[in-house]
Design an enzyme around this catalytic site. Structure first.
Site, short mmCIF file in Angstrom:
data_model
loop_
_atom_site.label_atom_id
_atom_site.label_comp_id
_atom_site.label_asym_id
_atom_site.label_seq_id
_atom_site.Cartn_x
_atom_site.Cartn_y
_atom_site.Cartn_z
N GLY A 1 3.38 1.37 -2.19
CA GLY A 1 4.25 2.18 -3.04
C GLY A 1 5.63 1.57 -3.20
O GLY A 1 6.61 2.13 -2.72
N GLY B 1 7.62 1.55 -5.65
CA GLY B 1 8.14 2.12 -6.88
C GLY B 1 9.63 2.35 -6.80
O GLY B 1 10.37 1.54 -6.21
N LYS C 1 17.90 19.04 2.76
CA LYS C 1 17.58 18.51 1.44
C LYS C 1 16.58 19.43 0.74
O LYS C 1 16.72 19.74 -0.45
CB LYS C 1 17.02 17.10 1.55
CG LYS C 1 16.68 16.48 0.20
CD LYS C 1 16.16 15.05 0.34
CE LYS C 1 15.83 14.47 -1.03
NZ LYS C 1 15.30 13.09 -0.95
N ASN D 1 15.91 21.40 -3.00
CA ASN D 1 14.80 20.92 -3.83
C ASN D 1 13.72 21.98 -4.05
O ASN D 1 13.08 22.00 -5.10
CB ASN D 1 14.16 19.69 -3.18
CG ASN D 1 14.99 18.45 -3.36
OD1 ASN D 1 15.97 18.45 -4.09
ND2 ASN D 1 14.60 17.38 -2.69
#
Length: 320
Positions: free
Chosen positions: A7, A9, A200, A204
Site C-alpha cells: 500500500g 498510496g 483523532k 473523524n
C-alpha cells in the site's frame, strides 16, 4: 534497514519516502500501472511544487517482501482482513509492523486493561486473525496527521504534513521515530498512543459519515444547525464510551469543532470514497465504535443510527 510495503498510496507512499531517505531499502508490493511506474521511474514525491524520485524495488510477488525489518501497511483498515494470508506470508517473528490506518485499529485492546481488555472487534478484525499474525508486541502503533494524494501511479503529492505519532509496546518506537525524522517525516515517539488514536477518531467518526450522507464539506456541516447538533451528539456519545474504557478528557466539543473549522471546507475521506465509487471506510471509523458500545451495553443511539444509514448508503451505491 529492510522495509517492505503493502500500500504505497497517499500515506503509505509518503512514509515509504521517509524510510528511503533515511537509508532503508524498500520493496513495494504493487500491481498494474503502479507496478509499472515504480519499476520504470521509482517513487516520486511532490511537495511545494518540487518533485523527488526515490529508488525502490517493486514487485507483484509477496515472497520478495519476506525478511523485512519493518512491514509498512499503507492500506485502508477495512482492506486488511482480506490481505491476512499475504501478510502472514511476509511477517517474520522479528518483523515490526506499522499499520498506518484510520479508525480503531486491530491492536487497540490487547494489553489495554479495563472492561475492553483483549477484545477483538468484528468490524476491524473478524475472528481475531490480524491480532494473531501481528501481535501487539511487534506493532508500531501510530497516528497520522498528514494529507496527501496519489497524483498518478507511483506519484504522491504531499498536501500537508503536521505530525506522525508512534507508540506501542515494541520498545522500539523511539528508534523508528528518530529514523523517520532523519528522512523528513515529522515523526515523534508518543507515550499515550491510545489517547492519540481516540482523539483523532473523536472527530473523524462523526464528520466522515455525515459528509458521505449529505455530500457536504466540513464547513457546510459545521455551519448547518441540524448537522452541527448531530456532530455534537455523536461526540458526546463517544466521550461517554471513552470514559467507560478509561479514556477521559474528551469534553471540549466546541474547541474541537473550532479546530476543525480552521481546516477550511475540506472533503472527508468517506465523501471522497463515495465520489470515487469506492467502498466507504465505515467499519473501522464508526462501525467499530458501535460494536464496542453494544458489547459494553453503552448507549450510543445517534451514532448507531448514523452508522446504519451510512451502511445502507454504501450498499445501495454499489449495487450492480
Amino acid at each position: 534497514m529492510k522495509l517492505s510495503v503493502i500500500g504505497a498510496g497517499a500515506i503509505g507512499g509518503w512514509l515509504t519516502a521517509g524510510f528511503v531517505r533515511a537509508g532503508a531499502k524498500a520493496t513495494i508490493l504493487a500491481r498494474g500501472a503502479s507496478l509499472a511506474a515504480l519499476q520504470d521511474t521509482g517513487l516520486m514525491i511532490e511537495s511545494d511544487g518540487e518533485c523527488e524520485t526515490l529508488p525502490v524495488q517493486a514487485t507483484n510477488n509477496p515472497e520478495a517482501l519476506q525478511g523485512a525489518d519493518v512491514l509498512l501497511l499503507g492500506l485502508k483498515a477495512h482492506d486488511l482482513p482480506a490481505l491476512a494470508p499475504t501478510i502472514r506470508q511476509i511477517v517474520g517473528p522479528d518483523t515490526l509492523v506499522m499499520p498506518a490506518v484510520n479508525g480503531l485499529p486491530f491492536w487497540f485492546f490487547e494489553g489495554f486493561g479495563g472492561p475492553a481488555e483483549g477484545m477483538t472487534l468484528n468490524a476491524v478484525d473478524p475472528s481475531g486473525t490480524l491480532a494473531r499474525i501481528m501481535p501487539v508486541r511487534n506493532v508500531l502503533a501510530n497516528v497520522v496527521h498528514a494529507a496527501s494524494l496519489v497524483a498518478a501511479p507511483g506519484h504522491i503529492r504531499l498536501v500537508k504534513a503536521d505530525k506522525f505519532l508512534i507508540g506501542g509496546q515494541t520498545g522500539r518506537h523511539q528508534e523508528i521515530a528518530e529514523f523517520l525524522a532523519k528522512g523528513g517525516i515529522p515523526a515523534e515517539a508518543y507515550s499515550d498512543i491510545h489517547a492519540a488514536v481516540w482523539g483523532k477518531l473523536w472527530g473523524n467518526s462523526n464528520m466522515n459519515p455525515l459528509s458521505a450522507l449529505s455530500r457536504a464539506t466540513s464547513a457546510q456541516l459545521l455551519d448547518d444547525a441540524g448537522a452541527s447538533s448531530l456532530i455534537t451528539a455523536m461526540m458526546q456519545e463517544m466521550s461517554a464510551l471513552g470514559a467507560r474504557i478509561g479514556l477521559t478528557g474528551f469534553d471540549d466539543i466546541a474547541g474541537r469543532m473550532a479546530s476543525t473549522r480552521k481546516l477550511g471546507a475540506f472533503r472527508t475521506s468517506m465523501l471522497q470514497d463515495v465520489e470515487a465509487g469506492r467502498a466507504i471506510e465505515l467499519e473501522p471509523i464508526l462501525g467499530a465504535l458501535v460494536e464496542l458500545a453494544d458489547r459494553l451495553d453503552q448507549p450510543m443511539p445517534v451514532s448507531k443510527g448514523i452508522y446504519g444509514l451510512t451502511a445502507l448508503l454504501d450498499r445501495n451505491l454499489r449495487v450492480s
